[in-house]
Design an enzyme around this catalytic site. Structure first.
Site, PDB file in Angstrom:
ATOM      1  N   SER A 178      27.094  32.540  97.333  1.00 16.61           N
ATOM      2  CA  SER A 178      27.323  31.240  96.701  1.00 16.61           C
ATOM      3  C   SER A 178      27.175  30.102  97.714  1.00 16.61           C
ATOM      4  O   SER A 178      26.124  29.920  98.289  1.00 16.61           O
ATOM      5  CB  SER A 178      28.696  31.230  96.020  1.00 16.61           C
ATOM      6  OG  SER A 178      28.855  30.098  95.207  1.00 16.61           O
ATOM      7  N   ASP A 321      24.129  24.423  94.890  1.00 19.54           N
ATOM      8  CA  ASP A 321      24.358  25.374  95.973  1.00 19.54           C
ATOM      9  C   ASP A 321      23.340  26.506  95.851  1.00 19.54           C
ATOM     10  O   ASP A 321      22.541  26.527  94.912  1.00 19.54           O
ATOM     11  CB  ASP A 321      25.804  25.883  95.938  1.00 19.54           C
ATOM     12  CG  ASP A 321      26.165  26.575  94.637  1.00 19.54           C
ATOM     13  OD1 ASP A 321      25.419  26.424  93.651  1.00 19.54           O
ATOM     14  OD2 ASP A 321      27.195  27.285  94.591  1.00 19.54           O
ATOM     15  N   ASP A 323      23.298  29.592  94.866  1.00 12.35           N
ATOM     16  CA  ASP A 323      23.220  30.465  93.684  1.00 12.35           C
ATOM     17  C   ASP A 323      23.326  29.692  92.377  1.00 12.35           C
ATOM     18  O   ASP A 323      23.387  30.265  91.307  1.00 12.35           O
ATOM     19  CB  ASP A 323      24.250  31.588  93.747  1.00 12.35           C
ATOM     20  CG  ASP A 323      25.660  31.140  93.419  1.00 12.35           C
ATOM     21  OD1 ASP A 323      26.005  29.980  93.717  1.00 12.35           O
ATOM     22  OD2 ASP A 323      26.430  31.963  92.877  1.00 12.35           O
ATOM     23  N   ASP A 325      25.450  27.648  90.688  1.00 12.88           N
ATOM     24  CA  ASP A 325      26.536  27.562  89.711  1.00 12.88           C
ATOM     25  C   ASP A 325      27.352  26.274  89.865  1.00 12.88           C
ATOM     26  O   ASP A 325      28.230  26.008  89.045  1.00 12.88           O
ATOM     27  CB  ASP A 325      27.445  28.797  89.769  1.00 12.88           C
ATOM     28  CG  ASP A 325      28.130  28.985  91.113  1.00 12.88           C
ATOM     29  OD1 ASP A 325      27.890  28.197  92.043  1.00 12.88           O
ATOM     30  OD2 ASP A 325      28.918  29.948  91.245  1.00 12.88           O
TER      31      ASP A 325
END
Length: 530
Positions: A178, A321, A323, A325
């Protein structure tokens, strides 16, 4: 003496090279059909093929010493890892290795086969340099416990989660750390619902992790296939949202500055903005995982995007970011407004179309209190952690919720944080309002948040919390997750939580001014027992 290495290749291989480990030699030899080669130490059988056309193999290592990363019972050394309910993360090569990834992935796969519908497990990853290596290790481990792996490739984490739902899979693995720095990576465990494992599910999986993981024999190993449609399905689900007036957004022809930090956002963001008629100025779309800035999209890390907004005359800047989310915003003035505004603005839009309760966590800004109060709906706070918010949203029938870190959860797509969803809602809000982002944000309000950490006091934290609540006499006291103290009339609050990985207590305080927030942090620090 150990047993033997016995190979029957059934014409699948022509030569064999096996490294037997410290103190033993490398064996290389011809292995024509029907021939057997015997070496002291291992027993390895090649034979047959899986339904997917891959050779089956079974390795028996009875009598061999345990691997360095594994102790009896299959428990690995986690001293350098951060292990939570729904995932494990660490620094690549310093605690987090392919062996560790394989061990956790195998335990998850065995859990998924035992508890989920069928044997299919979805795997996807962000663009981190170590991602391909760890994805291969996880894939092999999943197949070793009988899972049929569907590989969706480099995609946003919410796309992986949505693919689990779409395919009716037994679960999913996202290989991503993440917003963590570049040297980190992780596995995130996804339930058949498309949500991360909750506490009860995580406990059940750990029972396998800490015991003997049931492996498949050569005849029941799992298969593997690719699925290149995860992002397209995700995109179409966003564009079909009842809250979006796509033509209205297209007519505005918004100029958008975009920063994907060389993460997985390059797979979906450009296409989404193109579908919404935006003129895009983008940086860091390359998906090579070599992050040009700190990957967490907080205001302090968005200087390059702020400059791009100013130079391009953009209506809004969007930063995500690795990933994909979390979403942060830069106003048309070229100023990062802070990630707390993403959820507050998205909630403002949705409540106009579908009023209902809103769920967030205990550490989210009171900007959300102001937005929900203005709309006349309740705000419900859950313990920190995406799965805690998602589960409470499910129970309350909330039309929207999320976390103040830029994580918007919209059940109409799925119950997980989703930056492309957040971006679409922000553009719809700008189209509805017909005003600059800076003006809309200013109308919601402004608070200052200060975050600190202090050594964990000796003795019971419950006793410390009771003393703090009594000493500071806050009208609002919440003990769901640590201690949250609230002074609504003074428009300030503080949240204390013990860290799950360090001997510290985290303190977050918010107030109308940074001086008041700092004073509140110092009051809490001074009131904690030594």
């Amino acid at each position: 003496m150990l047993s033997e290495l016995r190979i029957r290749n059934f014409a699948l291989i022509d030569r064999l090279s096996v490294r037997l480990g410290p103190g033993l030699n490398v064996l290389t030899g011809e292995t024509g059909a029907g021939k057997t080669m015997v070496v002291q130490g291992l027993s390895l059988l090649f034979g047959g093929r899986s339904d997917a056309g891959f050779p089956r193999c079974l390795l028996s290592s009875a009598g061999l010493p345990a691997q360095p990363t594994e102790r009896s019972g299959g428990v690995i050394d986690t001293s350098k890892l951060m292990v939570g309910v729904s995932g494990v993360r660490g620094r690549v090569g310093d605690g987090l290795t392919p062996e560790v990834i394989a061990h956790f992935a195998a335990a998850f796969g065995a859990y998924a086969v035992q508890n989920g519908p069928g044997r299919t497990v979805v795997i996807g990853r962000d663009s981190r340099v170590s991602g391909a290596m760890f994805a291969r290790a996880a894939t092999a481990a999943l197949q070793s416990v009988g899972c049929d792996v569907v590989d969706v490739g480099v995609v946003p984490t919410p796309s992986v989660q949505l693919a689990v739902e779409d395919l009716g899979a037994a679960g999913g693995l996202a290989v991503t750390a993440s917003h963590n720095p570049i040297e980190w990576n992780a596995l995130k465990f996804i339930a058949p619902s498309g949500m991360f494992l909750d506490a009860e599910q995580g406990k059940a999986m750990r029972g396998l992790l800490e015991g003997e993981i049931p492996r498949a024999g050569w005849e029941t190993l799992g298969g593997w296939r690719e699925d290149g449609g995860a992002v397209e399905r995700h995109l179409q689900k966003i564009l079909s949202l009842p809250f979006l007036e796509v033509e209205k957004i297209r007519e505005r022809q918004f100029r958008v500055a975009l920063d994907c930090v060389r993460g997985a956002g390059g797979t979906i963001f450009s296409r989404l903005l193109e579908e919404l008629g935006c003129r895009v100025e983008a940086i860091n779309l390359e998906m090579d995982g070599r992050f040009p800035r700190e990957p967490e999209p907080v205001a302090a890390n968005l200087g390059e995007l702020e400059a791009l907004v100013r130079s391009s005359g953009a209506d809004v800047g969007l930063a995500t970011d690795p990933d994909v989310d979390r979403l942060s915003l830069v106003s048309e003035k070229g100023t990062a407004i802070g990630e707390d505004y993403t959820l507050a603005l998205a909630v403002r839009l949705i409540l106009r179309r579908r009023p209902g309760p809103v769920v967030t966590n205990l550490s989210t800004s009171r900007l959300l209190d102001d937005v929900t109060q203005a709309a006349g709906v309740p705000l419900i706070r859950a313990p920190v952690g995406e799965i805690n918010v998602a589960r409470r949203m499910e129970a309350e029938g909330a039309p929207i919720g999320g976390e103040g870190n830029g994580g918007v959860i919209l059940p109409d797509v799925h119950l997980t944080r989703d930056a492309p969803v957040a971006a679409a809602l922000i553009l719809q809000l700008l189209a509805d309002e017909g005003r600059p982002l800076s003006e809309i944000a200013a109308e919601i309000g402004r608070y200052e948040i200060v975050k600190e950490k202090v050594p964990r006091p000796a003795g019971s934290l419950d006793d410390a919390y009771a003393q703090l609540a009594e000493k500071l006499a806050a009208p609002g006291v919440d003990r769901q997750d640590g201690l949250r103290l609230d002074w609504p009339e003074q428009r300030r609050w503080a949240h204390l939580r013990p860290s799950g990985t360090e001997p510290i207590v985290r303190i977050i305080a918010e107030a109308p001014t940074v001086e008041e927030a700092r004073d509140l942090v110092e009051s809490l620090r001074a009131a904690l027992p030594r």
